[in-house]
Design a protein around this motif. Structure first.
Motif, PDB file in Angstrom:
ATOM      1  N   VAL A 249      -2.089  -3.475  -4.970  1.00 38.13           N
ATOM      2  CA  VAL A 249      -1.077  -2.433  -4.834  1.00 38.13           C
ATOM      3  C   VAL A 249      -1.722  -1.057  -4.921  1.00 38.13           C
ATOM      4  CG1 VAL A 249       0.716  -3.904  -5.840  1.00 38.13           C
ATOM      5  CG2 VAL A 249      -0.556  -2.325  -7.316  1.00 38.13           C
ATOM      6  N   SER A 250      -1.031  -0.066  -4.348  1.00 37.41           N
ATOM      7  CA  SER A 250      -1.494   1.305  -4.468  1.00 37.41           C
ATOM      8  C   SER A 250      -1.086   1.867  -5.822  1.00 37.41           C
ATOM      9  CB  SER A 250      -0.900   2.169  -3.350  1.00 37.41           C
ATOM     10  OG  SER A 250       0.409   2.585  -3.684  1.00 37.41           O
ATOM     11  N   SER A 251      -1.684   2.977  -6.178  1.00 36.62           N
ATOM     12  CA  SER A 251      -1.399   3.622  -7.462  1.00 36.62           C
ATOM     13  C   SER A 251      -0.007   4.230  -7.516  1.00 36.62           C
ATOM     14  CB  SER A 251      -2.444   4.711  -7.725  1.00 36.62           C
ATOM     15  OG  SER A 251      -2.482   5.644  -6.646  1.00 36.62           O
ATOM     16  N   HIS A 252       0.717   4.257  -6.409  1.00 34.60           N
ATOM     17  CA  HIS A 252       2.067   4.815  -6.387  1.00 34.60           C
ATOM     18  C   HIS A 252       3.152   3.753  -6.538  1.00 34.60           C
ATOM     19  CE1 HIS A 252       0.771   8.721  -4.074  1.00 34.60           C
ATOM     20  NE2 HIS A 252       0.198   8.602  -5.243  1.00 34.60           N
TER      21      HIS A 252
ATOM     22  N   MET B   7      -5.868  -2.702  -7.913  1.00 34.62           N
ATOM     23  CA  MET B   7      -5.123  -1.486  -7.611  1.00 34.62           C
ATOM     24  C   MET B   7      -6.082  -0.473  -6.999  1.00 34.62           C
ATOM     25  SD  MET B   7      -2.508   0.669 -10.058  1.00 34.62           S
ATOM     26  CE  MET B   7      -3.733   0.960 -11.338  1.00 34.62           C
ATOM     27  N   PHE B   8      -5.573   0.354  -6.076  1.00 31.87           N
ATOM     28  CA  PHE B   8      -6.409   1.365  -5.423  1.00 31.87           C
ATOM     29  C   PHE B   8      -5.639   2.675  -5.327  1.00 31.87           C
ATOM     30  CE2 PHE B   8      -3.805  -0.395  -2.123  1.00 31.87           C
ATOM     31  CZ  PHE B   8      -3.565   0.653  -1.246  1.00 31.87           C
ATOM     32  N   PRO B   9      -6.334   3.804  -5.189  1.00 31.55           N
ATOM     33  CA  PRO B   9      -5.647   5.097  -5.047  1.00 31.55           C
ATOM     34  C   PRO B   9      -4.830   5.131  -3.756  1.00 31.55           C
ATOM     35  CG  PRO B   9      -7.960   5.401  -5.617  1.00 31.55           C
ATOM     36  CD  PRO B   9      -7.800   3.961  -5.241  1.00 31.55           C
TER      37      PRO B   9
ATOM     38  N   ALA C  42     -10.015  -1.139   1.541  1.00 31.60           N
ATOM     39  CA  ALA C  42     -10.954  -2.061   2.196  1.00 31.60           C
ATOM     40  C   ALA C  42     -11.884  -2.700   1.170  1.00 31.60           C
ATOM     41  CB  ALA C  42     -11.758  -1.320   3.256  1.00 31.60           C
ATOM     42  N   GLU C  43     -12.344  -1.913   0.223  1.00 35.97           N
ATOM     43  CA  GLU C  43     -13.228  -2.445  -0.820  1.00 35.97           C
ATOM     44  C   GLU C  43     -12.494  -3.432  -1.717  1.00 35.97           C
ATOM     45  OE1 GLU C  43     -14.739   1.071  -2.667  1.00 35.97           O
ATOM     46  OE2 GLU C  43     -15.955   1.636  -0.914  1.00 35.97           O
ATOM     47  N   CYS C  44     -11.213  -3.183  -1.963  1.00 30.27           N
ATOM     48  CA  CYS C  44     -10.412  -4.136  -2.742  1.00 30.27           C
ATOM     49  C   CYS C  44     -10.304  -5.475  -2.004  1.00 30.27           C
ATOM     50  CB  CYS C  44      -9.017  -3.574  -3.003  1.00 30.27           C
ATOM     51  SG  CYS C  44      -8.938  -2.360  -4.335  1.00 30.27           S
ATOM     52  N   LEU C  45     -10.093  -5.413  -0.694  1.00 33.28           N
ATOM     53  CA  LEU C  45     -10.011  -6.643   0.088  1.00 33.28           C
ATOM     54  C   LEU C  45     -11.338  -7.399   0.028  1.00 33.28           C
ATOM     55  CD1 LEU C  45      -8.089  -5.336   3.245  1.00 33.28           C
ATOM     56  CD2 LEU C  45      -7.146  -6.637   1.332  1.00 33.28           C
ATOM     57  N   GLN C  46     -12.436  -6.674   0.156  1.00 27.59           N
ATOM     58  CA  GLN C  46     -13.748  -7.327   0.072  1.00 27.59           C
ATOM     59  C   GLN C  46     -13.971  -7.947  -1.302  1.00 27.59           C
ATOM     60  OE1 GLN C  46     -16.072  -3.874   1.126  1.00 27.59           O
ATOM     61  NE2 GLN C  46     -16.272  -4.488   3.278  1.00 27.59           N
TER      62      GLN C  46
ATOM     63  N   PRO D 195       0.794  -1.240   0.000  1.00 21.45           N
ATOM     64  CA  PRO D 195       0.000   0.000   0.000  1.00 21.45           C
ATOM     65  C   PRO D 195       0.822   1.284   0.000  1.00 21.45           C
ATOM     66  CG  PRO D 195       0.121  -0.892   2.215  1.00 21.45           C
ATOM     67  CD  PRO D 195       0.980  -1.783   1.343  1.00 21.45           C
ATOM     68  N   SER D 196       2.029   1.249  -0.526  1.00 26.80           N
ATOM     69  CA  SER D 196       2.969   2.372  -0.435  1.00 26.80           C
ATOM     70  C   SER D 196       2.359   3.694  -0.902  1.00 26.80           C
ATOM     71  CB  SER D 196       4.213   2.071  -1.262  1.00 26.80           C
ATOM     72  OG  SER D 196       4.811   0.872  -0.827  1.00 26.80           O
ATOM     73  N   TYR D 197       2.833   4.765  -0.268  1.00 24.44           N
ATOM     74  CA  TYR D 197       2.329   6.114  -0.558  1.00 24.44           C
ATOM     75  C   TYR D 197       3.533   7.022  -0.806  1.00 24.44           C
ATOM     76  CZ  TYR D 197      -0.666  10.264  -0.107  1.00 24.44           C
ATOM     77  OH  TYR D 197      -1.364  11.426  -0.345  1.00 24.44           O
ATOM     78  N   GLY D 198       3.579   7.642  -1.975  1.00 25.75           N
ATOM     79  CA  GLY D 198       4.697   8.512  -2.306  1.00 25.75           C
ATOM     80  C   GLY D 198       5.491   7.954  -3.471  1.00 25.75           C
ATOM     81  N   ALA D 199       6.547   8.654  -3.836  1.00 20.68           N
ATOM     82  CA  ALA D 199       7.336   8.294  -5.017  1.00 20.68           C
ATOM     83  C   ALA D 199       8.434   7.289  -4.721  1.00 20.68           C
ATOM     84  CB  ALA D 199       7.953   9.567  -5.614  1.00 20.68           C
ATOM     85  N   TRP D 200       8.477   6.764  -3.492  1.00 20.71           N
ATOM     86  CA  TRP D 200       9.627   5.950  -3.095  1.00 20.71           C
ATOM     87  C   TRP D 200       9.544   4.513  -3.587  1.00 20.71           C
ATOM     88  CZ3 TRP D 200       6.570   8.792   0.262  1.00 20.71           C
ATOM     89  CH2 TRP D 200       7.104  10.042   0.640  1.00 20.71           C
TER      90      TRP D 200
END
Length: 386
Positions: free
Chosen positions: A310-313, A329-331, A339-343, A286-291
């Motif tokens: 995976v996250s969109s990043h 994939m999720f934002p 949570a909706e992806c898990l469901q 679920p990473s957040y950012g450009a890293w």
């Protein structure tokens, strides 16, 4: 055989097997600027001293270039200071030099001093979060100038290709050399058997599916997003397993303490990673950012027929994660969407297994052979046979 010099920061578990493979095609010598990975050293992200437990220095030629930095490492610009680098590479007399990174003192010095043979670069940066403003404009100019020093660049995936194009690298100077791991080591039936025993040891009911987070418990990886999304999803007979260590460990455990079906396992060394992914029915990054420039954990999970969310990043998303085929994939940062992806993933367990099989098929294309073919094409273009 063409003589290829490779300059990289330190022995890395993903690259060492590729270097062994490259040695069957080229005369290769790798120049390491730091000894992390082969000596027990503090890892900033895991917040503990680690040493990888698989061979990282066998099957190819290498040299360690003395590093005089008072604080060696890749966590800051001055962490790689290697005054003898230029002389050591010159002594090898390579036909081509491949740099795996450049944003450190020694590498800049080498980049602006080397004139003997063509330079290649292989990177994995992306612009999934576009920067704007004056600072971003200046940065683009600087990076574009740096890339003009390279005769060609190897790109690992779609987002990375767009990054190079944004920095004015012409298409004819770009060659596909995908990010890969040692697929053969991960595609192992033994790992599946080990995972069942490990599941018992961890206390996870055998009839529960497992959502896996494996990596550093640090803000940029967003493990807390996954924890909160899991609680929101309210799934039946599904466990959440965190494997790793880091600065957020105490907060994760405190938040999870009053909730059932959340488990923790300590840092797992490389020899245990196939088992780690084999226990999972879904792996989440679920990473957040450009890293998260690529996310090689996704490659590892896919080898074990594990679908991924995976996250969109995450840099590999465009290449490896096809929604409703290999995962979802999720934002980035959107806990409700996760949570909706898990469901969605666990709404059809048979479909989930199909996603896992598709993942295995997809990842076989991201291998050292394909990565090497791109490098060969680049070298043939730069050094045509006479």
């Amino acid at each position: 055989m063409k003589r290829l010099a490779i300059i990289t920061s330190h022995p890395i578990q993903y690259y060492a097997p590729w270097f062994r493979h490259l040695s069957t095609v080229f005369a290769v010598r790798v120049f390491y600027l730091w000894d992390f990975g082969v000596t027990k050293t503090l890892d900033q992200g895991f917040q503990q001293a680690i040493q990888w437990d698989i061979p990282l220095l066998s099957g190819y030629e290498y040299e360690f270039v003395p590093n005089i930095s008072s604080d060696p490492g890749t966590h800051h610009f001055w962490g790689l200071q290697n005054p003898s680098l230029l002389a050591q590479v010159k002594q090898y007399q390579p036909d081509t030099v491949l740099l795996m990174n450049y944003n450190h003192a020694s590498l800049y010095r080498f980049l602006w001093s080397w004139t003997d043979t063509p330079l290649l670069f292989r990177g994995d940066s992306h612009r999934l979060i576009p920067a704007t403003g004056l600072k971003a404009t200046v940065r683009r100019q600087i990076i574009s100038t740096i890339y003009r020093r390279f005769a060609a660049c190897l790109y690992v995936g779609k987002a990375n290709y767009e990054y190079f194009r944004f920095h004015r690298v012409a298409p004819e100077r770009l060659f596909f050399s995908p990010h890969a791991i040692d697929n053969d080591r991960f595609i192992s039936q033994a790992a599946q058997n080990q995972a069942i025993d490990w599941k018992r040891q961890l206390g996870i009911p055998l009839d529960h599916s497992v959502i896996l987070f494996a990596g550093k418990f640090e803000p940029k990886k967003r493990p807390l997003d996954l924890l909160h999304a899991f609680l929101k999803a309210n799934l039946s007979q599904v466990a959440l397993l965190f494997v790793g260590a880091g600065s957020l460990e105490a907060e994760l455990k405190t938040t999870a303490a009053s909730h059932p079906n959340i488990y923790f396992a300590p840092f797992q060394n490389q020899s245990q990673m196939p088992r780690t992914y084999a226990i999972a029915d879904v792996m989440v990054l679920p990473s957040y950012g450009a890293w998260e420039t690529w996310g090689l954990a996704v490659n590892e999970a896919m080898c074990l027929e594990c679908p991924v969310i995976v996250s969109s990043h995450v840099g590999c998303a465009q290449d490896l994660v096809t929604p409703f085929e290999t995962g979802l994939m999720f934002p980035a940062g959107d806990v409700q969407a996760l949570a909706e992806c898990l469901q969605e993933a666990f709404s059809d367990r048979d479909r989930l297994k199909t996603w896992g099989k598709n993942s295995r098929t997809r990842i076989t294309q991201y291998c050292y052979e394909t990565a090497t073919a791109g490098l060969q094409t680049a070298m043939t273009t730069l050094l045509p046979e006479t």
